[in-house]
Design an enzyme around this catalytic site. Structure first.
Site, PDB file in Angstrom:
ATOM      1  N   THR A  70       0.866  -1.183   0.000  1.00 54.90           N
ATOM      2  CA  THR A  70       0.000   0.000   0.000  1.00 54.90           C
ATOM      3  C   THR A  70       0.898   1.226   0.000  1.00 54.90           C
ATOM      4  OG1 THR A  70      -1.678  -1.183   1.261  1.00 54.90           O
ATOM      5  CG2 THR A  70      -1.840   1.212   1.221  1.00 54.90           C
ATOM      6  N   LYS A  88      -7.868   2.078  -3.279  1.00 50.13           N
ATOM      7  CA  LYS A  88      -7.561   1.679  -1.887  1.00 50.13           C
ATOM      8  C   LYS A  88      -7.689   2.885  -0.941  1.00 50.13           C
ATOM      9  CE  LYS A  88      -5.170  -0.690   1.422  1.00 50.13           C
ATOM     10  NZ  LYS A  88      -5.591  -1.887   2.073  1.00 50.13           N
ATOM     11  N   LYS A 119      -1.607   5.010   8.676  1.00 50.53           N
ATOM     12  CA  LYS A 119      -0.756   5.017   7.471  1.00 50.53           C
ATOM     13  C   LYS A 119      -1.600   5.267   6.222  1.00 50.53           C
ATOM     14  CE  LYS A 119       1.497   2.137   4.166  1.00 50.53           C
ATOM     15  NZ  LYS A 119       1.972   0.861   3.677  1.00 50.53           N
TER      16      LYS A 119
HETATM   17  P1  NAD Z   1       5.474  -6.144   7.257  1.00 50.58           P
HETATM   18  O1  NAD Z   1       6.254  -5.002   7.812  1.00 50.58           O
HETATM   19  O2  NAD Z   1       5.072  -7.275   8.134  1.00 50.58           O
HETATM   20  O3  NAD Z   1       6.286  -6.782   6.012  1.00 50.58           O
HETATM   21  C1  NAD Z   1       7.006  -6.036   5.069  1.00 50.58           C
HETATM   22  C2  NAD Z   1       8.315  -6.777   4.808  1.00 50.58           C
HETATM   23  O4  NAD Z   1       9.011  -6.170   3.712  1.00 50.58           O
HETATM   24  C3  NAD Z   1       9.275  -6.745   6.015  1.00 50.58           C
HETATM   25  O5  NAD Z   1       9.530  -8.074   6.443  1.00 50.58           O
HETATM   26  C4  NAD Z   1      10.528  -6.058   5.457  1.00 50.58           C
HETATM   27  O6  NAD Z   1      11.736  -6.569   5.982  1.00 50.58           O
HETATM   28  C5  NAD Z   1      10.400  -6.356   3.976  1.00 50.58           C
HETATM   29  N1  NAD Z   1      11.195  -5.507   3.103  1.00 50.58           N
HETATM   30  C6  NAD Z   1      11.283  -4.154   3.089  1.00 50.58           C
HETATM   31  N2  NAD Z   1      12.121  -3.746   2.101  1.00 50.58           N
HETATM   32  C7  NAD Z   1      12.550  -4.886   1.471  1.00 50.58           C
HETATM   33  C8  NAD Z   1      13.432  -5.122   0.385  1.00 50.58           C
HETATM   34  N3  NAD Z   1      14.031  -4.131  -0.281  1.00 50.58           N
HETATM   35  N4  NAD Z   1      13.648  -6.404   0.011  1.00 50.58           N
HETATM   36  C9  NAD Z   1      13.043  -7.429   0.663  1.00 50.58           C
HETATM   37  N5  NAD Z   1      12.201  -7.260   1.716  1.00 50.58           N
HETATM   38  C10 NAD Z   1      11.969  -5.988   2.114  1.00 50.58           C
HETATM   39  O7  NAD Z   1       4.189  -5.487   6.564  1.00 50.58           O
HETATM   40  P2  NAD Z   1       2.809  -6.239   6.181  1.00 50.58           P
HETATM   41  O8  NAD Z   1       1.858  -6.159   7.315  1.00 50.58           O
HETATM   42  O9  NAD Z   1       3.145  -7.538   5.543  1.00 50.58           O
HETATM   43  O10 NAD Z   1       2.254  -5.230   5.079  1.00 50.58           O
HETATM   44  C11 NAD Z   1       2.847  -5.135   3.792  1.00 50.58           C
HETATM   45  C12 NAD Z   1       2.090  -4.110   2.975  1.00 50.58           C
HETATM   46  O11 NAD Z   1       0.733  -4.504   2.876  1.00 50.58           O
HETATM   47  C13 NAD Z   1       2.096  -2.705   3.582  1.00 50.58           C
HETATM   48  O12 NAD Z   1       2.257  -1.765   2.549  1.00 50.58           O
HETATM   49  C14 NAD Z   1       0.734  -2.602   4.259  1.00 50.58           C
HETATM   50  O13 NAD Z   1       0.267  -1.271   4.333  1.00 50.58           O
HETATM   51  C15 NAD Z   1      -0.106  -3.463   3.327  1.00 50.58           C
HETATM   52  N6  NAD Z   1      -1.289  -4.069   3.957  1.00 50.58           N
HETATM   53  C16 NAD Z   1      -1.173  -4.670   5.170  1.00 50.58           C
HETATM   54  C17 NAD Z   1      -2.292  -5.263   5.756  1.00 50.58           C
HETATM   55  C18 NAD Z   1      -2.201  -5.947   7.104  1.00 50.58           C
HETATM   56  O14 NAD Z   1      -3.253  -6.274   7.679  1.00 50.58           O
HETATM   57  N7  NAD Z   1      -1.000  -6.221   7.618  1.00 50.58           N
HETATM   58  C19 NAD Z   1      -3.531  -5.231   5.090  1.00 50.58           C
HETATM   59  C20 NAD Z   1      -3.610  -4.635   3.822  1.00 50.58           C
HETATM   60  C21 NAD Z   1      -2.464  -4.053   3.276  1.00 50.58           C
END
Ligand code: NAD
Length: 296
Positions: free
Chosen positions: A96, A171, A246
């Site tokens: 997102t 979104k 966020k």
């Molecule tokens: P998270 O922080 O658990 O996971 C993100 C991962 O990306 C981390 O493990 C981080 O180390 C990794 N990362 C960052 N830069 C990287 C790179 N260059 N190479 C490899 N890995 C890298 O976040 P999440 O909860 O999984 O959410 C991910 C996305 O989805 C976000 O943008 C969030 O807004 C969106 N989202 C989350 C939810 C939710 O309920 N968690 C729901 C809808 C959307």
């Protein structure tokens, strides 16, 4: 069978990658955090030493990162993903991020000779695990068609919203509705309390009248009327206040870029920023009702 580099194995990315793997696709996975790599390996995924090391043979690169900066940084530069992927690779960003950052990511990908989609999701970790996410997609018709099978494995609903960046646009607009309606329902319950209405009486009226909405009938901010809502479990998320804050920050960026007179959207952004700066960060966003109750 598609060869996929899956980067970003956090709360959402890992279960999404596992579902693709279970469906028979070949995954080369990477995350910056060693614990995430260990979890991927334990789940049976092949892991790479870096993002670029996951690219050889990959026809599709999926990213699921915390923010737009992570996406642009990973895409860019001579050591970045775009410069090192095979020509015409399909880049799908499921993070997102802001509409402007998504458009920038599309432009970078096109300049480097690749196809790309912005494909943010809703449905949370449970949706990622169960393969029932909703995908909101921006990009060209033929690119969406090429990726549709992958979306249908990870999700239950796939909506092509329009051109580059319009998945992210859908979104932020949806989440702005959600935030405002959750505040509206919360204010109504607190007002009802002060007027002597029971929670059940207000629910029984509004849930079957014009006040009906998801924030009331699924995510009811008071315990009782909807036994599965987070209010019944001390506001454990659900959808955490930090994530709502966020997403509203991204909505605010879009409001400012377009000049829309979105007064409630701006106010909701302020309320959730304050909520997430305190205990609300780790509570369900319906916990905003407690802020409203204690302030007035
Ligand atoms: P998270 O922080 O658990 O996971 C993100 C991962 O990306 C981390 O493990 C981080 O180390 C990794 N990362 C960052 N830069 C990287 C790179 N260059 N190479 C490899 N890995 C890298 O976040 P999440 O909860 O999984 O959410 C991910 C996305 O989805 C976000 O943008 C969030 O807004 C969106 N989202 C989350 C939810 C939710 O309920 N968690 C729901 C809808 C959307």
């Amino acid at each position: 069978m598609t060869n996929i580099a899956f980067l970003g194995l956090g709360h959402m990315g890992l279960p999404m990658a596992i579902n693709l793997h279970k469906a028979g696709h070949t995954i080369s996975a990477f995350d910056l955090v060693p614990a995430a790599i260990d979890a991927a390996r334990a789940a049976g995924l092949t892991v790479a030493e870096s993002g670029v090391a996951a690219l050889p043979g990959a026809e599709v690169v999926i990213t699921m990162f915390p923010s737009g900066k992570h996406v642009i940084d990973a895409y860019s530069g001579p050591d970045g993903l775009l410069a090192n992927a095979a020509p015409n690779t399909l880049f799908i960003d499921c993070s997102t991020i802001s509409v402007a950052e998504a458009q920038e990511a599309h432009n970078l990908a096109a300049t480097a000779g690749h196809r790309s989609l912005d494909a943010p999701v809703s449905g949370g970790v449970v949706g990622a695990e169960n393969g029932t996410l909703a995908f909101m997609i921006g990009g060209a018709d033929e690119v969406v068609a090429a990726a549709r099978e992958l979306f249908e494995i990870m999700g239950a609903r796939v909506v092509h919203c329009g051109g580059d960046g319009l998945g992210q646009a859908a979104k932020v607009c949806n989440n702005m509705i959600l935030a405002i309606s959750q505040i509206a329902v919360s204010e109504a319950f607190v007002l009802g309390e002060r007027l002597g209405l029971t929670h059940n009486a207000l629910f029984d009226v509004a849930a079957h009248a014009s006040g009906q909405c998801w924030a009331l009938t699924t995510n009811c901010p008071v315990p009782g009327p909807v036994p599965t809502s987070p209010a019944n479990r001390e506001y454990q998320p659900g959808f955490a206040g930090s994530l709502m804050a966020k997403d509203l920050g991204l909505a605010l960026a879009a409001i400012e870029a377009t000049g829309v007179d979105a007064q409630l959207g701006r106010h909701a952004q302020q309320m959730y920023a304050e909520f997430a700066a305190g205990d609300g960060a780790h509570q369900d966003f319906s916990g905003i009702i407690n802020t409203i109750r204690t302030k007035g």
